[in-house]
Scaffold this active site. Structure first.
Site, PDB file in Angstrom:
ATOM      1  N   HIS A  66       0.098   8.647  -1.852  1.00 32.65           N
ATOM      2  CA  HIS A  66       0.071   7.468  -0.986  1.00 32.65           C
ATOM      3  C   HIS A  66       1.335   7.369  -0.125  1.00 32.65           C
ATOM      4  O   HIS A  66       1.278   7.005   1.048  1.00 32.65           O
ATOM      5  CB  HIS A  66      -0.114   6.217  -1.863  1.00 32.65           C
ATOM      6  CG  HIS A  66       0.070   4.928  -1.129  1.00 32.65           C
ATOM      7  ND1 HIS A  66       1.186   4.137  -1.298  1.00 32.65           N
ATOM      8  CD2 HIS A  66      -0.707   4.287  -0.221  1.00 32.65           C
ATOM      9  CE1 HIS A  66       1.069   3.063  -0.528  1.00 32.65           C
ATOM     10  NE2 HIS A  66      -0.052   3.124   0.137  1.00 32.65           N
ATOM     11  N   GLU A  69       0.906   9.610   2.700  1.00 33.99           N
ATOM     12  CA  GLU A  69       0.000   9.018   3.696  1.00 33.99           C
ATOM     13  C   GLU A  69       0.784   8.119   4.666  1.00 33.99           C
ATOM     14  O   GLU A  69       0.609   8.185   5.887  1.00 33.99           O
ATOM     15  CB  GLU A  69      -1.108   8.224   2.983  1.00 33.99           C
ATOM     16  CG  GLU A  69      -2.051   7.473   3.900  1.00 33.99           C
ATOM     17  CD  GLU A  69      -2.224   6.037   3.475  1.00 33.99           C
ATOM     18  OE1 GLU A  69      -1.807   5.127   4.229  1.00 33.99           O
ATOM     19  OE2 GLU A  69      -2.772   5.802   2.371  1.00 33.99           O
ATOM     20  N   HIS A  70       1.699   7.305   4.126  1.00 33.39           N
ATOM     21  CA  HIS A  70       2.542   6.478   5.009  1.00 33.39           C
ATOM     22  C   HIS A  70       3.410   7.346   5.916  1.00 33.39           C
ATOM     23  O   HIS A  70       3.591   7.054   7.094  1.00 33.39           O
ATOM     24  CB  HIS A  70       3.449   5.585   4.169  1.00 33.39           C
ATOM     25  CG  HIS A  70       2.798   4.329   3.683  1.00 33.39           C
ATOM     26  ND1 HIS A  70       3.329   3.086   3.912  1.00 33.39           N
ATOM     27  CD2 HIS A  70       1.658   4.131   2.993  1.00 33.39           C
ATOM     28  CE1 HIS A  70       2.547   2.160   3.365  1.00 33.39           C
ATOM     29  NE2 HIS A  70       1.526   2.779   2.790  1.00 33.39           N
ATOM     30  N   GLU A 146       4.785  -3.056  -0.848  1.00 32.08           N
ATOM     31  CA  GLU A 146       3.323  -3.059  -0.897  1.00 32.08           C
ATOM     32  C   GLU A 146       2.862  -3.264  -2.346  1.00 32.08           C
ATOM     33  O   GLU A 146       1.971  -4.065  -2.636  1.00 32.08           O
ATOM     34  CB  GLU A 146       2.763  -1.738  -0.341  1.00 32.08           C
ATOM     35  CG  GLU A 146       1.237  -1.673  -0.349  1.00 32.08           C
ATOM     36  CD  GLU A 146       0.703  -0.377   0.262  1.00 32.08           C
ATOM     37  OE1 GLU A 146       1.513   0.453   0.729  1.00 32.08           O
ATOM     38  OE2 GLU A 146      -0.522  -0.194   0.260  1.00 32.08           O
TER      39      GLU A 146
END
Lengths: 442, 431
Positions: A66, A69-70, A146
């Site tokens: 993840h 992905e950022h 997040e």
């Protein structure tokens, strides 16, 4: 009334088959291509899916899929940090990305004449990502924030993490996609780069294009932009630790002052969509038990008849590479303890297994499934996503296209056989989410 | 791989929204906007009734929300089970929702079942039963939901902001009521709420899908048969009254939810669209805004921050929201204030304006994404007071905004000295 319904069912089947224009191809470097033609608006959805996700992370690096992905928005040898999205916006498009256990996806929605530009940029970041410390450091704070916002601030999400961690004793589906905070805090650009090099390549990717484009055009653009990227023979699919036999039921309780409505949640390990017949029976079972807030078996028994539940639910999810899951739950009305609610839920399941399927409810569920195929055609992005997920977890196009037919073919007997899974709690986790002081009330 | 960057810098010629809207007047005089799209055999209809929770009496807060939650719980000859079974037989998708200003209805049905679905929906609008058992069941669900809200920092922040913004006005009240008010609502209150909120002359109708104007007209008359004209008066307009400052609401969680804002701009203001454009540069809900750059990209202080023009039927404010670590709350507030000051002093740049104009005009057609979305937009545009040609002129209006106009509205709308912050959490370093 019945014959009227049946007649419409026939029309629906014929229509949906004819409206489906999904075509598959493959580039020479191994990249899969799926094109879904829908000419209603001059817009396309462009998606690239990598067959890699959080379940492929190395030990101690939870959250790296993840995090990467950022970081994929942070620039390449040709694009400055943030420029990817800026160019998409300058072309009137929107873009985003998502990570799951089995896949990572990047997408843009844009006017169809910008499809080539989107491919050009997406192809660029498939292999040419650059990561400076100046970029990854604040982004690590972003993912920690997040986690704070979407998990730690919501007791239901924290509880869900605890449930999954208990359900999977060995398999990485038990580790949260976003990662455990203590491991996220140690992630860095080198970790992301290593994961990127190991997994991002055309031979591990699926291109999905949906909207105002035909197969030939899309393939030609794909050859131009993705074609030149060489296949990477080093891309490896990590062997994932699989589950040992489950022999002991697991139970847990989480108490949190922020819980407004206490509830019981139960998760069972279940077959995936790769076992199509069983999966279809489980999907029908979930629809019968929990598919409606009013007429489903659990709502009718526990909410309408017995009045012990505010709501009760059932859900099956089989779109995963290794394990599917069937879940049940009940939120009791005030004055009913979680223990009593769980007992009522189990009794309702036993009753259902004894009574069998109500044929009228079964007909209505089948009819709604047929209609859902029509309604689904309205949502191009949803269709693109369905194919992306399906191919990412290893299904074939025919499996995805054949799903409604598979559901249609399920018999009440198969549903009842599938329901037996719910009677064996050795592969299940049962959790209570409650306020610290409810114990005293009970 | 080398990219040809010059190509990337070419700005797009905006797509026109290829949306052909037909105004339809039914034989009975109802007006609707229709977008005909025959390729998939279903129809989507959206209804927006003006009024919503602002029509609640002070002594029965949440009555309109409660009533709306009961509209699919039995009508005419059908009880709750019967109503749901009928909808399932038709494979129709019917949902009801309520908010501060509106009660809304969305329905999607297969072309073949149009008449049957409309008859079912008409019974919900005109003959809801409010059966005792349904009322008690839904009451328990609503109270449980309100108890969850009371422990949700986002809801707490929104309510605290509304209370500070509109003291004494219905906008300051919780649209869903309170556990106590919901507990006290009677079936008579529900009938009154129904009579007040569902009226044929307060409705906006949007339709998209497999139907033509000639067929739609009589269908709408059937849908609204026996729906009366309005009797309830809407409240007076609300004026924004929150003063600048920081309000802390203690809440035990890992983060602070921060709501901030000041007075806004009415949606019928001639400069509303210019304000919308400027907000998209500063805080519109996407990457690349000034707030996202300063708070997220440069400093990693939040997962996301957005600002929006909260312009309602009866009043308006300009608001923003984010979550951040408790330890960072003071820095976040200082940065937001600084962004406001920078904007008022320096305005936006030509480059920012050009980029946002290209984005907004290019992205506009993406909204018209299927029958369901289009029906909703058709109803919503009428509710917001736009003309039927707006979809065709909207991009021209966006492109016509000049730097001078943008910066004039920036100076008028943005008020660094008026910013009110509500912080729900355990923020550090705030006095």
């Amino acid at each position: 009334m019945r014959s009227f319904i049946a007649a419409i069912g026939v029309v629906l089947t014929a229509f949906a088959a004819q409206a489906s224009t999904v075509t598959q191809g493959t580039l020479e470097n191994g990249m899969d291509v799926v094109v879904i033609e829908d000419r209603r608006a001059p817009v396309v959805v462009h998606m690239v899916w990598y067959r890699v996700g959080a379940a492929d992370e190395p030990a101690l690096k939870s959250g790296i899929a993840h995090f990467l992905e950022h970081l994929m928005f942070k620039g390449t040898d040709d694009l400055a940090p943030g420029e990817f999205s800026a160019v998409v916006e300058a072309n009137g498009g929107r873009d985003n990305a998502f990570t799951s256990w089995d896949y990572t996806g990047y997408f843009q929605r844009v006017a169809s004449d910008r499809l080539g530009l989107m491919m050009q940029m997406e192809a660029d970041r498939m292999t040419d990502l650059l990561l400076s410390e100046e970029e990854w450091r604040p982004e690590r704070d972003v993912i920690l924030n997040e986690r704070g916002q979407v998990v730690e601030s919501q007791p239901g999400r924290v509880f869900n993490e605890a449930m999954l961690a208990a359900l999977y004793k060995a398999h990485p589906y038990g580790t949260p996609i976003i990662g455990w905070r203590h491991e996220m805090e140690t992630l860095n650009g080198d970790d992301a780069k290593a994961f990127y090099r190991q997994h991002y390549a055309p031979n591990n990717a699926i291109l999905v294009v949906a909207g105002d484009v035909d197969f030939a055009e899309a393939m030609e653009l794909a050859r131009t932009h993705y074609g030149p990227i060489p296949e990477n023979p080093d891309v490896t699919t990590r062997a994932r630790p699989m589950e040992p036999p489950h022999v002991a039921e697991r139970r847990l309780t989480m108490k949190d002052a922020r819980v407004g409505t206490p509830y019981v949640s139960r998760m069972y390990l279940a077959p995936t969509r790769h076992e199509s017949e069983q999966a279809a029976a489980l999907q029908m079972l979930a629809a019968l038990l929990g598919g409606s807030a009013t007429t489903s078996v659990l709502e009718r028994k526990l909410n309408f008849e017995q009045g012990v539940a505010l709501s009760a639910w059932a859900n099956y999810s089989g779109m995963a590479r290794d394990y599917g899951m069937f879940s049940l739950g009940i939120a009791p009305v005030e004055g009913v303890s979680l223990e009593d609610a769980e007992a009522a839920l189990d009794a309702a399941i036993v009753e259902f297994v004894q009574e069998g399927v109500d044929p009228e409810q079964f007909d209505r569920v089948r009819r709604q499934i047929r209609a859902s195929e029509i309604y689904a055609l309205d949502n191009v992005q949803g269709r693109a996503r369905q194919y992306g997920v399906g191919l990412s977890i290893g299904l074939a196009i025919e499996d995805i296209d054949g799903w409604i037919d598979a559901l249609d073919a399920v018999t009440p007997e198969q549903v009842m056989e599938a329901a037996n899974i719910l009677l064996d709690r050795s592969s299940a986790v049962t959790g209570y989410l409650t306020q610290p002081d409810t114990e005293a009330v009970n | 791989m080398r990219l040809i960057l010059a190509f990337l810098l070419l700005f797009a010629t905006p797509l026109r929204a290829e949306i052909d809207i037909t105004p339809v007047t039914s034989p009975g005089g109802l007006e609707a906007w229709l977008v005909e799209e025959r390729s998939i055999p279903f129809v989507a209809i959206d209804l927006i009734f003006e009024g919503g929770a602002t029509l609640d009496a002070d002594e029965s807060l949440g009555a309109v929300a409660f009533m709306t939650a009961l509209l699919n719980e039995g009508a005419g000859a059908l009880d709750a089970q019967g109503f749901a079974i009928r909808a399932e037989e038709l494979a129709a998708r019917i949902s009801f929702d309520s908010g501060r200003d509106t009660v809304s209805v969305s329905v999607q049905f297969l072309t073949e079942t149009a008449e049957e679905t409309i008859a079912l929906l008409n019974s919900a609008l005109t003959q809801p039963r409010f059966d005792e058992d349904a009322v008690e069941r839904v009451r328990a669900q609503l109270i449980a939901s309100l108890r969850r809200d009371a422990l949700d920092p986002n809801t707490i922040a929104s309510r605290a902001f509304a209370e500070a913004a509109y003291p004494g006005h219905p906008y300051a009240r919780p649209s869903e009521g309170t556990p106590e008010s919901i507990a006290a609502i009677t079936r008579d209150d529900l009938r009154s709420a129904h009579r007040a909120a569902i009226a044929r002359d307060r409705v906006h109708i949007g339709v998209a899908g497999d139907i033509d104007a000639a067929t739609l007209g009589p269908l709408l008359d059937a849908l609204f048969e026996d729906v009366p004209e309005n009797t309830a008066t809407l409240p007076e307009r609300a004026s924004f009254a929150a003063e600048s400052g920081v309000t802390q609401v203690p809440f035990d969680g890992p983060q602070s939810v921060i709501a901030f804002g000041h007075r806004g701009i009415p949606r019928d203001d001639p400069d509303f669209l210019t304000a919308f454009v400027v907000n998209e540069i500063v805080g519109g809900g996407r990457f690349g805004t000034r707030l996202m750059r300063e708070l997220r990209e440069k400093r990693g202080l939040t997962y996301g921050v957005g600002a929006f023009l909260a312009s309602g039927l009866l009043g308006e404010s300009y608001q923003g929201r984010l979550s951040a670590s408790n330890a960072d709350a003071a820095e976040v507030i200082a940065l937001i204030r600084a962004e406001w000051e920078k904007l008022v002093a320096g305005g936006v740049t030509t480059d920012e304006l050009n980029r946002i104009q290209t984005y907004l005009t290019g992205a506009y057609p993406l909204r018209f994404d299927g029958n369901g979305a289009i029906a909703g937009i058709m109803a919503s545009m009428q509710f917001q007071g736009f003309g039927i040609d707006y979809v065709n002129i909207r991009n021209d209006k966006i492109e016509a905004v000049t730097l001078e106009e943008a910066n004039e509205i920036a100076r008028r709308l943005y008020r660094p000295d008026s910013l009110r912050f509500i912080i729900v959490g355990q923020p550090e370093g705030i006095n």
